[in-house]
Design a protein around this motif. Sequence first.
Motif, PDB file in Angstrom:
ATOM      1  N   GLY A  76       0.794  -1.215   0.000  1.00  0.00           N
ATOM      2  CA  GLY A  76       0.000   0.000   0.000  1.00  0.00           C
ATOM      3  C   GLY A  76       0.832   1.274   0.000  1.00  0.00           C
ATOM      4  N   LEU A  77       0.226   2.353  -0.462  1.00  0.00           N
ATOM      5  CA  LEU A  77       0.824   3.678  -0.494  1.00  0.00           C
ATOM      6  C   LEU A  77       0.108   4.559   0.523  1.00  0.00           C
ATOM      7  CD1 LEU A  77       1.034   4.106  -4.375  1.00  0.00           C
ATOM      8  CD2 LEU A  77       2.860   3.356  -2.829  1.00  0.00           C
ATOM      9  N   ASP A  78       0.821   5.539   1.048  1.00  0.00           N
ATOM     10  CA  ASP A  78       0.280   6.379   2.114  1.00  0.00           C
ATOM     11  C   ASP A  78      -0.642   7.446   1.516  1.00  0.00           C
ATOM     12  OD1 ASP A  78      -0.174   8.077   4.298  1.00  0.00           O
ATOM     13  OD2 ASP A  78       1.818   7.685   5.127  1.00  0.00           O
ATOM     14  N   MET A  80      -3.967   1.583  -1.184  1.00  0.00           N
ATOM     15  CA  MET A  80      -3.813   2.523  -0.075  1.00  0.00           C
ATOM     16  C   MET A  80      -4.520   1.926   1.132  1.00  0.00           C
ATOM     17  SD  MET A  80      -4.528   6.041  -2.267  1.00  0.00           S
ATOM     18  CE  MET A  80      -5.683   5.228  -3.391  1.00  0.00           C
ATOM     19  N   ALA A  81      -4.612   2.696   2.217  1.00  0.00           N
ATOM     20  CA  ALA A  81      -5.291   2.212   3.419  1.00  0.00           C
ATOM     21  C   ALA A  81      -6.205   3.290   3.976  1.00  0.00           C
ATOM     22  CB  ALA A  81      -4.273   1.794   4.479  1.00  0.00           C
ATOM     23  N   TYR A  82      -7.327   2.836   4.535  1.00  0.00           N
ATOM     24  CA  TYR A  82      -8.257   3.708   5.246  1.00  0.00           C
ATOM     25  C   TYR A  82      -8.562   2.988   6.557  1.00  0.00           C
ATOM     26  CZ  TYR A  82     -12.357   6.842   5.795  1.00  0.00           C
ATOM     27  OH  TYR A  82     -13.266   7.778   6.238  1.00  0.00           O
ATOM     28  N   TYR A 116      -7.113  -0.951   1.796  1.00  0.00           N
ATOM     29  CA  TYR A 116      -7.202  -1.803   2.977  1.00  0.00           C
ATOM     30  C   TYR A 116      -8.038  -1.061   4.019  1.00  0.00           C
ATOM     31  CZ  TYR A 116      -3.145  -4.337   1.060  1.00  0.00           C
ATOM     32  OH  TYR A 116      -2.294  -5.059   0.270  1.00  0.00           O
ATOM     33  N   VAL A 117      -8.995  -1.777   4.613  1.00  0.00           N
ATOM     34  CA  VAL A 117      -9.844  -1.188   5.652  1.00  0.00           C
ATOM     35  C   VAL A 117      -9.674  -2.019   6.918  1.00  0.00           C
ATOM     36  CG1 VAL A 117     -12.199  -0.631   6.361  1.00  0.00           C
ATOM     37  CG2 VAL A 117     -11.508  -0.308   3.970  1.00  0.00           C
ATOM     38  N   PRO A 174     -12.905  -1.433  -1.638  1.00  0.00           N
ATOM     39  CA  PRO A 174     -12.460  -1.688  -0.266  1.00  0.00           C
ATOM     40  C   PRO A 174     -12.066  -3.156  -0.070  1.00  0.00           C
ATOM     41  CG  PRO A 174     -14.844  -1.688  -0.341  1.00  0.00           C
ATOM     42  CD  PRO A 174     -14.376  -1.430  -1.759  1.00  0.00           C
ATOM     43  N   PHE A 175     -11.142  -3.375   0.845  1.00  0.00           N
ATOM     44  CA  PHE A 175     -10.753  -4.734   1.245  1.00  0.00           C
ATOM     45  C   PHE A 175     -10.638  -4.740   2.762  1.00  0.00           C
ATOM     46  CE2 PHE A 175      -7.825  -8.124   2.338  1.00  0.00           C
ATOM     47  CZ  PHE A 175      -8.279  -9.178   1.567  1.00  0.00           C
ATOM     48  N   ALA A 176     -11.509  -5.506   3.427  1.00  0.00           N
ATOM     49  CA  ALA A 176     -11.583  -5.489   4.886  1.00  0.00           C
ATOM     50  C   ALA A 176     -10.552  -6.428   5.502  1.00  0.00           C
ATOM     51  CB  ALA A 176     -12.989  -5.885   5.337  1.00  0.00           C
TER      52      ALA A 176
END
Length: 304
Positions: free
Chosen positions: A171-173, A198-200, A229-230, A252-254
Amino acid sequence: MRIGLIDIDGHHFPNLALMKLSAWHKAQGDAVEWAREFGHYDVLYKSKVFTFSTERTFFVSADRIVQGGTGYRDYETTLPEEIEHTCPDYSLYPEFRAAYGFLTRGCPNRCPWCVVPRKEGAIRPHAELSEFIADRKQAILLDNNVLASDFGLSQIEEIVRRGIRVDFNQGLDARIIAECPDIARLLARVKWIRHIRMAYDHATNEEPVMRAIENLKAAGVQPYRMWFYVLVKDVSDAMRRVEQLRAAGCEPFAQPYRDFDHNIKPTQFQRDFAKWVNEKRLFNSIEFNDFEPRKGFKCAQYFQ
């Protein structure tokens, strides 16, 4: 010498450490192979990336056994420098056609669930793309926060120049993309294997995540190419983030929260939610409340 290798996690994803060890030993004239049951080796290397991977009973002997990897909760052992900077032996995993490697190591963030700060420390340059790309046209890059490094950004420019198709699979910030439209424009020039990851992870990241999406869209990236990524702790909070991403047209990916150091494992509620989000035939066809993960149980019951 006769060298044996064991990939504890299986062969579902190439083990970079074993590929480098194989390449280095072959360069010394040693015979290298996947360890065979009842075989005997001068040196046997066992590598384990994931803590949850189970070691099966395997009868093999060796004069010297070396094991390492985060899966063993080994945060100290590293490859010697001359091996670390050896081009991987891609012949070990012929079914995978991409190159694998790190441009940078470490991360400036200190997320409590992440072992990277403890294992690798602050972000720093690690290797140029040319060190491990060989003749391959695709690369899976394992950096933890490549955008936080000027060296990393220069290597992304090199990726663009060479036309290499990539995936930064850790992931990227999004916060950096939110703050710097120039980085969004750089990423728009990259050939992506599938997504920009990315991530949330927290509701507190809402503003930078939404701004990162807008910066990437302005640079020409379609929302369906943005994959997040969640992190799932509180399911209701994660649901809100997932629905925001869906409304924005993103993927989204939980990931249910787990903490191996404190033996915190995902709850059934978290696992059911992740299954619904990550199986797109479910996510795109039914609401979570109507999802029936087990006969006679609908997820609406979690909220009663």
